[in-house]
Design an enzyme around this catalytic site. Sequence first.
Site, PDB file in Angstrom:
ATOM      1  N   CYS A  68       0.999  -1.203   0.009  1.00 48.12           N
ATOM      2  CA  CYS A  68       0.184  -0.115   0.167  1.00 48.12           C
ATOM      3  C   CYS A  68       0.873   1.142   0.005  1.00 48.12           C
ATOM      4  O   CYS A  68       1.823   1.364   0.673  1.00 48.12           O
ATOM      5  CB  CYS A  68      -0.856  -0.095   1.160  1.00 48.12           C
ATOM      6  SG  CYS A  68      -1.887   1.546   1.626  1.00 48.12           S
ATOM      7  N   CYS A  71       1.183   4.865   3.721  1.00 43.26           N
ATOM      8  CA  CYS A  71       2.026   5.171   4.608  1.00 43.26           C
ATOM      9  C   CYS A  71       3.352   4.915   4.285  1.00 43.26           C
ATOM     10  O   CYS A  71       3.497   3.779   3.611  1.00 43.26           O
ATOM     11  CB  CYS A  71       1.774   4.361   6.059  1.00 43.26           C
ATOM     12  SG  CYS A  71       0.223   4.702   6.804  1.00 43.26           S
ATOM     13  N   CYS A 148      -7.269  -0.370   8.800  1.00 49.34           N
ATOM     14  CA  CYS A 148      -6.033   0.590   8.787  1.00 49.34           C
ATOM     15  C   CYS A 148      -5.677   1.363   9.967  1.00 49.34           C
ATOM     16  O   CYS A 148      -6.405   1.941  10.577  1.00 49.34           O
ATOM     17  CB  CYS A 148      -6.452   1.301   7.347  1.00 49.34           C
ATOM     18  SG  CYS A 148      -5.316   2.783   7.186  1.00 49.34           S
ATOM     19  N   GLN A 272     -10.014  19.461   6.959  1.00 52.02           N
ATOM     20  CA  GLN A 272      -8.973  19.034   7.308  1.00 52.02           C
ATOM     21  C   GLN A 272      -8.987  17.477   7.663  1.00 52.02           C
ATOM     22  O   GLN A 272     -10.157  17.245   8.485  1.00 52.02           O
ATOM     23  CB  GLN A 272      -8.246  19.800   8.262  1.00 52.02           C
ATOM     24  CG  GLN A 272      -7.763  21.164   7.673  1.00 52.02           C
ATOM     25  CD  GLN A 272      -6.704  21.294   6.897  1.00 52.02           C
ATOM     26  OE1 GLN A 272      -6.102  20.329   6.917  1.00 52.02           O
ATOM     27  NE2 GLN A 272      -6.428  22.436   6.230  1.00 52.02           N
ATOM     28  N   TYR A 301      -8.060  30.454  -0.257  1.00 45.50           N
ATOM     29  CA  TYR A 301      -8.463  28.984  -0.450  1.00 45.50           C
ATOM     30  C   TYR A 301      -9.017  28.517   0.936  1.00 45.50           C
ATOM     31  O   TYR A 301      -8.266  27.719   1.508  1.00 45.50           O
ATOM     32  CB  TYR A 301      -6.841  28.485  -0.552  1.00 45.50           C
ATOM     33  CG  TYR A 301      -5.976  28.843  -1.788  1.00 45.50           C
ATOM     34  CD1 TYR A 301      -6.226  28.548  -3.220  1.00 45.50           C
ATOM     35  CD2 TYR A 301      -5.161  29.890  -1.557  1.00 45.50           C
ATOM     36  CE1 TYR A 301      -5.167  28.901  -4.009  1.00 45.50           C
ATOM     37  CE2 TYR A 301      -4.405  30.619  -2.591  1.00 45.50           C
ATOM     38  CZ  TYR A 301      -4.555  29.938  -3.586  1.00 45.50           C
ATOM     39  OH  TYR A 301      -3.922  30.479  -4.458  1.00 45.50           O
ATOM     40  N   GLU A 322     -12.856  31.223  -2.046  1.00 43.77           N
ATOM     41  CA  GLU A 322     -12.786  29.531  -2.190  1.00 43.77           C
ATOM     42  C   GLU A 322     -13.380  29.263  -3.731  1.00 43.77           C
ATOM     43  O   GLU A 322     -14.381  29.963  -3.876  1.00 43.77           O
ATOM     44  CB  GLU A 322     -13.450  28.661  -0.926  1.00 43.77           C
ATOM     45  CG  GLU A 322     -13.768  27.382  -1.398  1.00 43.77           C
ATOM     46  CD  GLU A 322     -12.898  26.405  -1.749  1.00 43.77           C
ATOM     47  OE1 GLU A 322     -11.796  26.726  -1.046  1.00 43.77           O
ATOM     48  OE2 GLU A 322     -12.900  25.601  -2.557  1.00 43.77           O
ATOM     49  N   ASP A 370      -3.803  29.170   2.278  1.00 42.36           N
ATOM     50  CA  ASP A 370      -3.672  27.954   2.270  1.00 42.36           C
ATOM     51  C   ASP A 370      -3.935  27.089   1.113  1.00 42.36           C
ATOM     52  O   ASP A 370      -5.050  26.384   1.120  1.00 42.36           O
ATOM     53  CB  ASP A 370      -4.592  27.307   3.520  1.00 42.36           C
ATOM     54  CG  ASP A 370      -4.524  26.023   4.004  1.00 42.36           C
ATOM     55  OD1 ASP A 370      -3.555  25.151   3.477  1.00 42.36           O
ATOM     56  OD2 ASP A 370      -5.419  25.626   4.648  1.00 42.36           O
ATOM     57  N   CYS A 397       0.604  22.356   2.610  1.00 44.46           N
ATOM     58  CA  CYS A 397       0.690  20.904   2.686  1.00 44.46           C
ATOM     59  C   CYS A 397       1.793  20.272   1.902  1.00 44.46           C
ATOM     60  O   CYS A 397       1.954  18.950   1.965  1.00 44.46           O
ATOM     61  CB  CYS A 397      -0.352  20.205   2.459  1.00 44.46           C
ATOM     62  SG  CYS A 397      -1.316  20.414   1.131  1.00 44.46           S
TER      63      CYS A 397
END
Length: 440
Positions: A68, A71, A148, A272, A301, A322, A370, A397
């Site tokens: 996967c 992660c 998960c 989020q 944003y 937005e 953002d 991010c």
Amino acid sequence: MKVKINGYTQDLVGKCVINNKTYKVPNTISEEVVEVDINKTTNKCRLIKVIESSPKRIKVKCPIYEKCGGCKLLHIDYHEQNVIKTNEVKAIFKNAGFKEKVNDIIGMEKPFNYRNKNQVVFGVDEKNKIISGFYEENSHKIVNFTTCLVQDEVSDKIVQVIKELMEKFRISAYNEQKKRGLIKHVMVKRSKALNETMVVIVTAEKVFPGSNNFVKALLARCKEITTVIQNINPKQTTHVLGDAEVVLYGKGYIHDILMGMKFKISSKSFYQINPIQTKKLYEAAISSAKLSKQDIILDAYSGVGTIGICASPNVQKVISVELEKSAHMDAIINAKLNNIKNVHFYCDDATRFINNLAIKKERIDVVIMDPPRKGSDSSFLKAVLKLKPRKVIYISCDPHTQINDLKYLINDYKIIYIQPVDMFPQTEHIENIVTLERKA
Ligand code: SAH
């Protein structure tokens, strides 16, 4: 062959050098001595055996970790993950010529099961049995899983019940090869704070035979569910959700509480995914602005309006922009839900909007931005320079795109705060706040 792992790539995968060429070696830790081989066709390096293991290595508790792509850091002790992420942000800023201090990343106390949104793809295996899970990294093969480590446990359970009920009610999963079958994805969004849970069943077509009985059985088994939505996505795309939706049960959305404020969450709007860390992120960002009651701030944003609404009690006025209609509509409702009257919402492209503000010479004291992972753009940032806000708070991010954007601001602004926040433990993703102040 035997090699030493020497640091990490941009996406935090261990790397080594063989014949002057750098290779990624997944599932390794810097300083480890490992045995690897290089695939002659793909030229990819693969770990065969760890020869000298790092003291930071921990036992991986996920059975599908190697397949996967979700992660990448499960084999590394959480404290060390945070060290690696802080170091990566330090390296990004240093390489770009910035000398400002990077604070240690704000980590999580319990860095598991933090996601409030679970999304799984449905399909069938070779024996035509229904499977649900994630796509294997860079592929369309589904890796089946039942739980998960980073997803919400209740939501994981709901997905398993859906799978069982599909067998019982003979509802098919979508088969990508044959382009046949009904259920493509299931998304579960959940507010732990309010115990509200939304289940979105994504189907390939509108007709959902037996949906009434199916939903009844699902609700009987999973008391946490407060609303069920059918989303119809007939297209072959990478987008999970289609445009059309039918509410099968409940009100069609959920609420969540964040920083004491109530927010409406719909299926399509961005929200989020780590609520515990979002609070820390917003608190750090907002306090770095040192806002005053006279300030007019631009929240660009803005998603469903969360940052602007949370900051609104401290300022005179917030202007939020937005692009996505559904998030914009949610934002308007969110202000009303909290009886907030000093936030004004606009549904527009942030770049076009801020350029209009600059043309009209509007007063903006603080810009909070953002943007999505790809970052903002030069036109947006040049408009910021024209508006001359006292402070700019750039939440990102992806610090790799953030650093490129910062170059546009740096003649007129100095960096006063760099604060990474671990929004995505166990994964390679890094969230970073940079606060800039206008030079005198
Ligand atoms: N600040 C919000 C959302 C951040 S995610 C929060 O903390 O929850 C980034 C948001 O930017 C998404 O809601 C996305 O729909 C929006 N977006 C993407 N491109 C945009 C553009 N060109 N103009 C305005 N908004 C945009």
